[in-house]
Design a protein around this motif. Sequence first.
Motif, PDB file in Angstrom:
ATOM      1  N   UNK A   1      -4.399   5.844  -5.186  1.00 60.28           N
ATOM      2  CA  UNK A   1      -5.180   5.831  -6.414  1.00 60.28           C
ATOM      3  C   UNK A   1      -4.616   4.824  -7.407  1.00 60.28           C
ATOM      4  N   UNK A   2      -5.499   4.241  -8.196  1.00 59.45           N
ATOM      5  CA  UNK A   2      -5.079   3.302  -9.231  1.00 59.45           C
ATOM      6  C   UNK A   2      -4.305   4.027 -10.329  1.00 59.45           C
ATOM      7  N   UNK A   3      -4.748   5.232 -10.682  1.00 59.40           N
ATOM      8  CA  UNK A   3      -4.076   6.057 -11.696  1.00 59.40           C
ATOM      9  C   UNK A   3      -3.723   7.397 -11.059  1.00 59.40           C
ATOM     10  N   UNK A   4      -2.635   7.437 -10.282  1.00 60.23           N
ATOM     11  CA  UNK A   4      -2.306   8.669  -9.571  1.00 60.23           C
ATOM     12  C   UNK A   4      -2.020   9.856 -10.488  1.00 60.23           C
ATOM     13  N   UNK A   5      -1.500   9.619 -11.677  1.00 64.23           N
ATOM     14  CA  UNK A   5      -1.204  10.725 -12.593  1.00 64.23           C
ATOM     15  C   UNK A   5      -2.488  11.466 -12.981  1.00 64.23           C
ATOM     16  N   UNK A   6      -3.610  10.758 -13.052  1.00 61.07           N
ATOM     17  CA  UNK A   6      -4.886  11.386 -13.382  1.00 61.07           C
ATOM     18  C   UNK A   6      -5.576  11.957 -12.146  1.00 61.07           C
ATOM     19  N   UNK A   7      -5.484  11.264 -11.033  1.00 61.69           N
ATOM     20  CA  UNK A   7      -6.247  11.647  -9.848  1.00 61.69           C
ATOM     21  C   UNK A   7      -5.604  12.760  -9.032  1.00 61.69           C
ATOM     22  N   UNK A   8      -4.302  12.704  -8.822  1.00 60.76           N
ATOM     23  CA  UNK A   8      -3.661  13.649  -7.900  1.00 60.76           C
ATOM     24  C   UNK A   8      -3.857  15.119  -8.265  1.00 60.76           C
ATOM     25  N   UNK A   9      -3.845  15.513  -9.552  1.00 61.09           N
ATOM     26  CA  UNK A   9      -4.110  16.932  -9.845  1.00 61.09           C
ATOM     27  C   UNK A   9      -5.504  17.385  -9.414  1.00 61.09           C
ATOM     28  N   UNK A  10      -6.457  16.471  -9.334  1.00 57.82           N
ATOM     29  CA  UNK A  10      -7.827  16.807  -8.936  1.00 57.82           C
ATOM     30  C   UNK A  10      -8.002  16.828  -7.420  1.00 57.82           C
TER      31      UNK A  10
ATOM     32  N   UNK B   1       0.854  -1.182   0.000  1.00 55.18           N
ATOM     33  CA  UNK B   1       0.000   0.000   0.000  1.00 55.18           C
ATOM     34  C   UNK B   1       0.895   1.238   0.000  1.00 55.18           C
ATOM     35  N   UNK B   2       0.714   2.099  -1.011  1.00 59.79           N
ATOM     36  CA  UNK B   2       1.510   3.331  -1.134  1.00 59.79           C
ATOM     37  C   UNK B   2       0.554   4.528  -1.176  1.00 59.79           C
ATOM     38  N   UNK B   3       0.261   5.122  -0.023  1.00 60.25           N
ATOM     39  CA  UNK B   3      -0.705   6.219   0.005  1.00 60.25           C
ATOM     40  C   UNK B   3      -0.179   7.457  -0.707  1.00 60.25           C
TER      41      UNK B   3
ATOM     42  N   UNK C   1     -13.544   7.355  -5.766  1.00 63.72           N
ATOM     43  CA  UNK C   1     -13.638   8.677  -5.172  1.00 63.72           C
ATOM     44  C   UNK C   1     -14.151   9.607  -6.259  1.00 63.72           C
ATOM     45  N   UNK C   2     -15.270  10.272  -5.993  1.00 59.93           N
ATOM     46  CA  UNK C   2     -15.965  11.049  -7.013  1.00 59.93           C
ATOM     47  C   UNK C   2     -15.906  12.538  -6.683  1.00 59.93           C
ATOM     48  N   UNK C   3     -15.445  13.310  -7.676  1.00 62.14           N
ATOM     49  CA  UNK C   3     -15.452  14.769  -7.596  1.00 62.14           C
ATOM     50  C   UNK C   3     -16.287  15.244  -8.779  1.00 62.14           C
ATOM     51  N   UNK C   4     -17.422  15.867  -8.496  1.00 66.69           N
ATOM     52  CA  UNK C   4     -18.306  16.298  -9.584  1.00 66.69           C
ATOM     53  C   UNK C   4     -18.816  15.080 -10.335  1.00 66.69           C
ATOM     54  N   UNK C   5     -18.481  15.002 -11.625  1.00 66.56           N
ATOM     55  CA  UNK C   5     -18.900  13.841 -12.414  1.00 66.56           C
ATOM     56  C   UNK C   5     -17.714  12.965 -12.805  1.00 66.56           C
ATOM     57  N   UNK C   6     -16.583  13.127 -12.144  1.00 60.56           N
ATOM     58  CA  UNK C   6     -15.397  12.310 -12.418  1.00 60.56           C
ATOM     59  C   UNK C   6     -15.144  11.368 -11.249  1.00 60.56           C
ATOM     60  N   UNK C   7     -14.877  10.109 -11.560  1.00 57.50           N
ATOM     61  CA  UNK C   7     -14.583   9.119 -10.539  1.00 57.50           C
ATOM     62  C   UNK C   7     -13.185   8.555 -10.721  1.00 57.50           C
ATOM     63  N   UNK C   8     -12.521   8.277  -9.606  1.00 56.44           N
ATOM     64  CA  UNK C   8     -11.157   7.755  -9.624  1.00 56.44           C
ATOM     65  C   UNK C   8     -11.090   6.532  -8.720  1.00 56.44           C
ATOM     66  N   UNK C   9     -10.643   5.409  -9.284  1.00 53.53           N
ATOM     67  CA  UNK C   9     -10.513   4.183  -8.497  1.00 53.53           C
ATOM     68  C   UNK C   9      -9.409   4.355  -7.475  1.00 53.53           C
ATOM     69  N   UNK C  10      -9.687   3.873  -6.297  1.00 58.85           N
ATOM     70  CA  UNK C  10      -8.690   3.986  -5.244  1.00 58.85           C
ATOM     71  C   UNK C  10      -8.937   2.970  -4.155  1.00 58.85           C
ATOM     72  N   UNK C  11      -8.038   2.979  -3.203  1.00 58.00           N
ATOM     73  CA  UNK C  11      -8.217   2.130  -2.033  1.00 58.00           C
ATOM     74  C   UNK C  11      -7.758   2.897  -0.808  1.00 58.00           C
ATOM     75  N   UNK C  12      -8.325   2.563   0.297  1.00 61.04           N
ATOM     76  CA  UNK C  12      -7.962   3.187   1.562  1.00 61.04           C
ATOM     77  C   UNK C  12      -7.771   2.085   2.581  1.00 61.04           C
ATOM     78  N   UNK C  13      -7.107   2.419   3.651  1.00 62.75           N
ATOM     79  CA  UNK C  13      -6.722   1.380   4.599  1.00 62.75           C
ATOM     80  C   UNK C  13      -7.078   1.798   6.020  1.00 62.75           C
TER      81      UNK C  13
END
Length: 185
Positions: free
Chosen positions: A143-152, A81-83, A112-124
């Motif tokens: 996040x599964x795709x951190x390059x897409x999710x982290x800017x949001x 797990x790499x938060x 994790x949903x912001x507006x109408x965008x969802x990002x696959x992730x996991x929490x512990x």
Amino acid sequence: MTTIQARRKLIVILLLCVALGGAVLRHLGAPGTTLRDVGTLLMLLWIPVIGNVIAWLITKVRRKLPTEAAPTTEFDVAQPFRPQVQVELTLRPAAVPAEDLPIAEGEHHCAFVIGNEGFSGKWRVPEGGSFYRGTPQMLEVEFLAPALALPKFAPGVVFRMLVGESFIGDGRVLQPIDAAGPSAA
């Protein structure tokens, strides 16, 4: 060859013969005669089959072309797990009070949903930690795709947690986490 494939092949051959017969009638018929019009009609019966043949050829060509590696759609269980962000999360209480049990420790997957965008992730939920519904908790998220999710997911951004088809919690981003640990932002 399966029965369906054999039938399809027979239909294509029969329609090709009908179209060829129509071409002969069109060639033999004088312009403006019924014979020429029937020949044209018989040739037009071939058009739907041509579309299917072309689509079949395109799929055959695409299968043979080299493709890029498909994006991963699930987390690799072998990876630790790499938060990437620390969040404050509040899960909604269960509809039935008897089912309002603490969340088990370990990893949990969601979107994790912001507006109408969802990002696959996991929490512990850490070992020995307790996580109860209805109370805000600080958690780490990967996040599964951190390059897409982290800017949001900048500090202060509000999001919703989606599991299946239900929103089960709300939260906000507290801070990003560097590889060495939480940042001092």
